[in-house]
Enzyme design. Structure first.
Site, PDB file in Angstrom:
ATOM      1  N   ASP A 151      11.610   2.807   7.978  1.00  0.00           N
ATOM      2  CA  ASP A 151      11.493   1.888   6.850  1.00  0.00           C
ATOM      3  C   ASP A 151      12.392   2.355   5.705  1.00  0.00           C
ATOM      4  O   ASP A 151      13.407   3.009   5.942  1.00  0.00           O
ATOM      5  CB  ASP A 151      10.023   1.799   6.410  1.00  0.00           C
ATOM      6  CG  ASP A 151       9.630   0.390   5.982  1.00  0.00           C
ATOM      7  OD1 ASP A 151      10.180  -0.071   4.965  1.00  0.00           O
ATOM      8  OD2 ASP A 151       8.789  -0.235   6.647  1.00  0.00           O
ATOM      9  N   HIS A 191       8.676  -0.566  -0.084  1.00  0.00           N
ATOM     10  CA  HIS A 191       8.214  -1.224   1.144  1.00  0.00           C
ATOM     11  C   HIS A 191       7.722  -0.215   2.171  1.00  0.00           C
ATOM     12  O   HIS A 191       6.697  -0.420   2.834  1.00  0.00           O
ATOM     13  CB  HIS A 191       9.356  -2.059   1.720  1.00  0.00           C
ATOM     14  CG  HIS A 191       8.986  -2.855   2.933  1.00  0.00           C
ATOM     15  ND1 HIS A 191       9.168  -2.395   4.218  1.00  0.00           N
ATOM     16  CD2 HIS A 191       8.437  -4.094   3.052  1.00  0.00           C
ATOM     17  CE1 HIS A 191       8.767  -3.311   5.075  1.00  0.00           C
ATOM     18  NE2 HIS A 191       8.320  -4.355   4.403  1.00  0.00           N
ATOM     19  N   SER A 365       5.721  -8.128   7.848  1.00  0.00           N
ATOM     20  CA  SER A 365       5.908  -6.688   7.716  1.00  0.00           C
ATOM     21  C   SER A 365       4.624  -5.989   7.300  1.00  0.00           C
ATOM     22  O   SER A 365       4.487  -4.778   7.478  1.00  0.00           O
ATOM     23  CB  SER A 365       7.013  -6.377   6.705  1.00  0.00           C
ATOM     24  OG  SER A 365       6.693  -6.881   5.432  1.00  0.00           O
TER      25      SER A 365
END
Length: 504
Positions: A151, A191, A365
């Protein structure tokens, strides 16, 4: 043009625009080697063997400009049209694809969240559709399990992530991997901290992630804007694959459409005993993204609910993350089309850790790491292969008897899953055509009057699947091949926890 069937569509279009002497970044993929066995070390050794020699043989003096990746297996390099054409004519080259595309994180919206003082598990909706408390009630929190995490990085200093990171590396645009200490990890986007938190954040007494006793091995492959090169992805996946204790890798990113370049890396992860879990994308109805839409990869779509009350009475696929009938443009898979995503998990208004504090985010996600957390908790007690885990989740899905457009196999239920495992035996299914080679197939079965449709997948490379089934039960297996040929086997399953071999 010789070898034109080995060339990806995007590369064909790119070559028409190249001037003499200009180069383009491509991935040259060799034919997959023959495996004498499926032992992890043997697979890696076979993939690595002679790779450098092949690159030098094919490129000569240009070999120094190529980056080799055994996970492909092959190399990535800047090549001109004449060199590409010469390589296409080589029988050792399986395919050549454009490697300039970029992956992205499929995020729709986000807001900073300040949680109430009530325990997470009592105040957040995201655990309820998948019945996560059934895992926690059995004491399954992912103890001893390490999850791979590709990520934007992760913040190891977040209060709910302290001590959770056991591995860290950063990958540059050109695939250079820089390993570091877990305390050196960082996240310049947020994120990665969000997705990682949905897997391992919190404690057993107050879980935020579904497997708060599990650990993360985090590799930063995306930049501060949530974007990364394909070479970063390949290099990051290969670094994860080298870690001996990883059995799941979470990938909350993708490239829109079916990308054949990612097929062999996913196949090789499965051969190494690692189940890839990926977001299916947020590009709307009848779309999907790679790697989530590749067979064998657990593609997860986002689940929404209405009304916005605590009973969550009506659950449905989020409109931005719908189902796609995928048509794979690759010689590996022979089915003309298949259904994706495989499963749904909460993906709207999901709360997790952020770079600082917490955030509520929507998107597939967010859904993928919820499934990764479920898998980590299950693996604490049940040591199952990737294909077995995949089938198990489908079997526990709300639409296991009738997968359909919009839902796939539905929402997995941890309570149903654990009850099923407590009474399960296993069928080790081996596919062999008349030439004794494995073939691709979808497996359905009927047991105790209930149908489970296409819950098993015989991969064309391995041709094997260990399928969990009710013990001491009459079962009817149905294997459907891509050409429409159907094979049926009726048998009585063995006693609980034991395995019976079935050659199809």
């Amino acid at each position: 043009m010789a070898g034109k069937n080995k060339m990806g569509k995007a590369l064909k279009e790119k070559l028409f625009t190249l001037k003499i002497g200009e180069t383009v970044k491509v991935a040259v993929i060799f034919e997959q080697p023959f495996y004498r066995g499926l032992d992890r070390e043997e697979v890696i050794t076979t993939l690595e063997k002679h790779l450098e020699e092949k690159v030098k043989k094919l490129l000569g003096g240009r070999a120094d400009n190529a980056r080799s990746y055994w996970l492909l297996p092959g190399f990535i390099a800047e090549l001109d049209a004449d060199t590409i054409q010469r390589l296409l004519e080589n029988p050792e080259v399986r395919s050549i694809d454009l490697a300039e595309q970029r992956v992205k994180i499929p995020v729709t919206r986000r807001k900073i969240y300040h949680p109430a003082r009530a325990p997470f598990k009592e105040s957040l909706w995201q655990y309820k559709p998948v019945n996560a408390t059934a895992l926690w009630d059995k004491g399954l929190f992912g103890e001893g399990i390490v999850v791979g995490h590709l990520d934007t990085g992760i913040n190891p200093r977040h209060p709910n992530l302290l001590g959770k990171i056991v591995g860290w590396a950063k990958v540059e645009q050109d695939g250079k991997v820089t390993p570091g200490k877990p305390g050196e990890a960082f996240d310049d986007n947020g994120h990665g901290t969000f997705t990682g938190g949905l897997i391992v954040a919190g404690t057993k007494d107050n879980p935020l992630g579904i497997a708060p006793a599990a650990k993360l091995f985090s590799v930063k492959v995306l930049d501060r804007d949530g974007s990364g090169s394909l070479e970063q992805i390949i290099a990051g996946l290969q670094f994860i694959a080298l870690q001996k204790n990883i059995s799941i890798v979470n990938m909350s990113w993708g490239v829109e459409g079916f990308l054949s370049l990612l097929v062999q890396p996913m196949v090789n992860l499965l051969l190494l005993g690692i189940l890839p879990v990926a977001a299916i994308g947020n590009d709307g109805p009848e779309t999907s993204s790679s790697p989530g839409n590749i067979p064998g990869v657990l593609g997860v779509g986002a689940l929404d609910f209405y009304p916005k009350t605590v009973n969550y009475k009506f659950l449905y696929p989020a409109p931005f993350s719908n189902t796609d009938f995928v048509t794979p443009q690759t010689a590996t898979f022979r089915f003309p089309y298949y259904l994706k995503p495989d499963l749904l998990a909460p993906g709207v208004g999901v709360v997790s850790t952020w770079s600082k504090g917490y955030a509520s985010q929507s998107g597939s996600s967010a859904a993928a790491p919820i499934i990764s957390g479920m898998l980590a908790a299950i693996l604490e007690k049940y040591k199952l292969d990737p294909d077995t885990l995949f089938s198990l989740l489908k079997i526990s899905g709300s639409f296991a008897d009738k997968p359909n457009f919009g839902y796939g196999w539905g929402i997995p239920d941890a309570g149903k899953l654990l009850k099923y495992l407590a009474e399960a035996s296993y069928l080790k299914i081996i596919s062999q055509n008349p030439q004794k080679k494995p073939f691709e197939g979808m497996i359905s079965y009927n047991a105790r009057g209930q149908d489970f449709i296409d819950v098993g997948y015989l991969h064309p490379v391995t041709g094997r699947l260990t399928l969990p089934v009710p013990a001491n039960t009459a079962v009817k297996l149905t294997v459907t091949q891509p050409q429409g040929k159907v094979k049926t086997v009726e048998l009585t399953t063995p006693a609980s926890t034991t395995t019976k071999e079935v050659v199809i």
